[in-house]
Design an enzyme around this catalytic site. Structure first.
Site: not given
Length: 635
Positions: A186, A292, A323
């Site tokens: 991320s 995602d 994610h």
């Protein structure tokens, strides 16, 4: 109490220590160093600011003591993050912890437990304005990137480090080879991308997981807002109490530079790493979930293509998850693969990993395939075209061009989204226009990024557009819309590397969370019609006037099996995934001037073969399409 581990750790005899710390042909680094005796320290590295001053950035380091005692230098695995105190890292949201003297105790994730015994140092960097670092959070801008880059410069003797946050003795990194590998999921992986795009020397490889490549594309899709807040809000979420008190000016700059109208500004140019891919010296092992819906795979696709254009050494894993870190969906393969990757690029082992298949792709839950290169050789952008059908709002999709004057239409309904459209794809509904192939006679594989070019006429002065690709047929997929985004976390734990009571190295097991569906949305994209121009600026649109706009769809790798149908849906607001426009227009689609460019393995010949063959229709009775979760945010 001693902590059980999968691998015993012990003080190494000299020959074994050399094997762990030096490259060679074949083999791999071994756990020959003691985790309990490892040196744990914090260094504050001086990082330059845009104003010409310097911030001190906190770096918590753990490294093998035996190597230091014998004068053997080690490489560094580095994770630079804003999340070490506010939110935590990994599936269990681990945070950094410290003892009463401020020395680091817990290093989140498994990197320290596994790699330190194998002759690596692990450095966890607090980005500027977070946890114990000075400065202000600027969400992917100069401060973020330079605060991480400065640590690589320090590790290579080009920046200053100190033993305390203010004043203090100078500290040098004489214990390291200067070879650095950055990793992170991320925002952490995003910073790895940004630092690599500076071309900094000493950064040998990066492993970005579900990472952003251009911050504009995190907040907007061609002018359509993906979230109802901007980077100033995200900065406030992660910044330290000291930064909250002293960084209001930076917050204002973030807010002013990222207007909610979706226009491209200088702020976004500074945070676009794709344009600087030519500077990347490091190899890249990119990992992303194809479902995602936080950091969409548009980020992966454009970054991957830019790296390929500049000849960067690359490897890729694509999962069916959302994610999610690969440690939590393919742990047994991930740890040894990452081990071999770092051994090769940081320790210099000639283990051949760079010559192995470039891509691993998850075809169904826990079932993977490989490709020598990605996208596979023979992949070609191939044009499919919609045509009107006998039922209003449900047409065909193939190679023929619609006749002049042929149209379809829909009325934007902000309460409905792609799961609703997919569930009713072969039925007329007022909120979408859908186009379907016949059942395919052969498998059809899409690999890469797609686009859909639309010629549309809105009835009002604002309009948002969505385009989604749907696989119509029964499948078992990961339940990416659930809270775990495709995984279930189990109560049992397993250990990786070594540990102690303060940092066990043990993590909860996971399993695939699966769902049986009868249709799957596997790629999507959005746009604001006012941003039809090439300069990223919005324009006033006139009701009743036609406009042409191209919608970029997220990268994917998906096989539509024989017997299934491929569907294209064109609609307005995708509920839960983009913010609605100011109005809900009726939109007419000019079918003659509308087309989809899809990356088909085998190109037109594969398409003609799939459309020309025959196969039984998919069976009915499956439970339906997967739903869509609420809007999510980093981490």
């Amino acid at each position: 109490m001693a902590v059980a581990a999968l691998l015993a750790v012990f003080a190494a005899p000299p020959g074994m220590a050399r094997a762990a710390a030096a490259g060679g042909r074949g083999g791999e680094s071994r756990p020959v160093y003691s985790y309990d005796r490892a040196i744990r320290e914090t260094v504050w590295v001086q990082a330059p600011t845009a104003a010409g001053h310097h911030d001190r950035v906190a770096v918590d380091i753990i490294r093998p003591r035996e190597a230091a005692e014998r004068g053997r230098k080690v490489p560094v695995i580095m994770d630079a993050s804003p999340y070490y105190s506010c939110c935590g890292r990994g599936n269990e949201s681990q945070k950094k912890t410290y003892d009463a003297q401020g020395r680091p105790v817990q290093f989140p994730l498994f990197y320290d437990n596994y790699f330190v015994p194998r002759g690596y140092a692990v450095a966890l960097v607090d980005l500027a304005g977070t946890n114990r670092s000075d400065g202000c959070v600027d969400v992917g801008g100069r401060s973020d990137v330079q605060s991480a880059k400065a640590v690589i410069d320090w590790l290579n003797g080009r920046a200053r480090g100190y033993g305390s946050r203010s004043g203090g003795r100078a500290v040098k990194a004489g214990w390291t080879t200067g070879a650095v590998g950055m990793i992170g999921k991320s925002w952490d992986g995003t910073i790895a991308n940004g630092v690599a795009a500076t071309g900094v020397r000493g950064l040998k490889t990066i492993v970005p997981i579900s990472a952003i490549s251009s911050w504009y594309d995190y907040y907007f899709a061609k002018g359509a807002a993906l979230y109802d807040g901007g980077p100033d809000e995200l900065a406030g979420y992660v910044e330290s109490p000291q930064a909250k008190a002293g960084c209001q000016a930076v917050q204002r700059k973030l807010a002013e530079g990222a207007p909610r109208n979706g226009d491209w500004t200088g702020l976004w140019s500074e945070r676009d790493y794709v344009r600087d891919a030519v500077r990347v010296r490091a190899s890249v092992f990119a990992v992303h979930g194809m479902q995602d819906l936080n950091v969409r795979t548009k980020h992966l696709g454009q970054w991957w293509d830019a790296l390929a254009a500049h000849g960067v050494q690359r490897k890729i894993w694509l999962s069916q998850t959302g994610h999610v870190d690969p440690f939590d969906y393919r742990r047994g393969a991930w740890v040894p693969t990452l081990h071999r990757w770092f051994d090769h690029y940081l320790l210099g082992y000639d283990n051949g990993i760079e010559h192995e298949p470039m891509a691993d792709v998850e075809r169904s839950p826990d079932v993977w395939s490989t490709d020598r290169v990605w996208p596979p050789a023979g992949t070609r952008a191939t044009t499919l075209r919609p045509v009107a059908g006998t039922v209003p709002g449900v047409g065909g999709l193939g190679v023929k061009t619609a006749p002049g004057g042929a149209t379809a239409g829909f009325t934007d309904d902000p309460k409905r989204g792609e799961s609703d459209w997919a569930a009713a794809i072969d039925q007329p509904t007022p909120d979408k226009a859908a186009f379907l192939t016949r059942p395919l006679g052969h498998d059809l594989r899409l690999s890469g990024s797609s686009t859909v070019t639309l010629r549309v006429t809105p009835s009002t002065g604002s309009a948002h557009l969505s385009a989604v690709l749907v696989d119509l047929g029964p499948s078992v997929i990961r339940n990416y819309a659930a809270d775990g985004e495709g995984i279930t976390t189990l109560p049992e734990k397993e250990c990786f590397g070594s540990g102690n009571p303060g940092d066990t190295g043990c993590f909860r097991r996971t399993a695939a969370d699966v769902q049986r569906v009868d249709r799957t949305v596997f790629s999507r994209g959005w746009a604001d019609l006012g941003h039809y121009g090439p300069d990223g600026k919005g324009r006033v649109i006139t009701p009743g006037k036609s406009y042409t706009i191209t919608v970029d769809l997220a990268a994917t790798d998906h096989v539509v099996p024989a017997g299934h149908r491929l569907g294209l849906v064109i609609a307005g607001t995708d509920a839960g995934l983009i913010v609605p426009a100011a109005s809900t227009p009726r939109v007419s689609v000019d079918l003659r001037h509308t087309s989809a460019r899809l990356p088909l393995v085998g190109g037109y010949r594969a398409l003609a073969r799939a459309l020309g063959g025959t196969a039984p229709s998919p069976s009915a009775g499956s439970p339906g399409a997967v739903g869509i979760p609420r809007l999510s945010r980093l981490p």
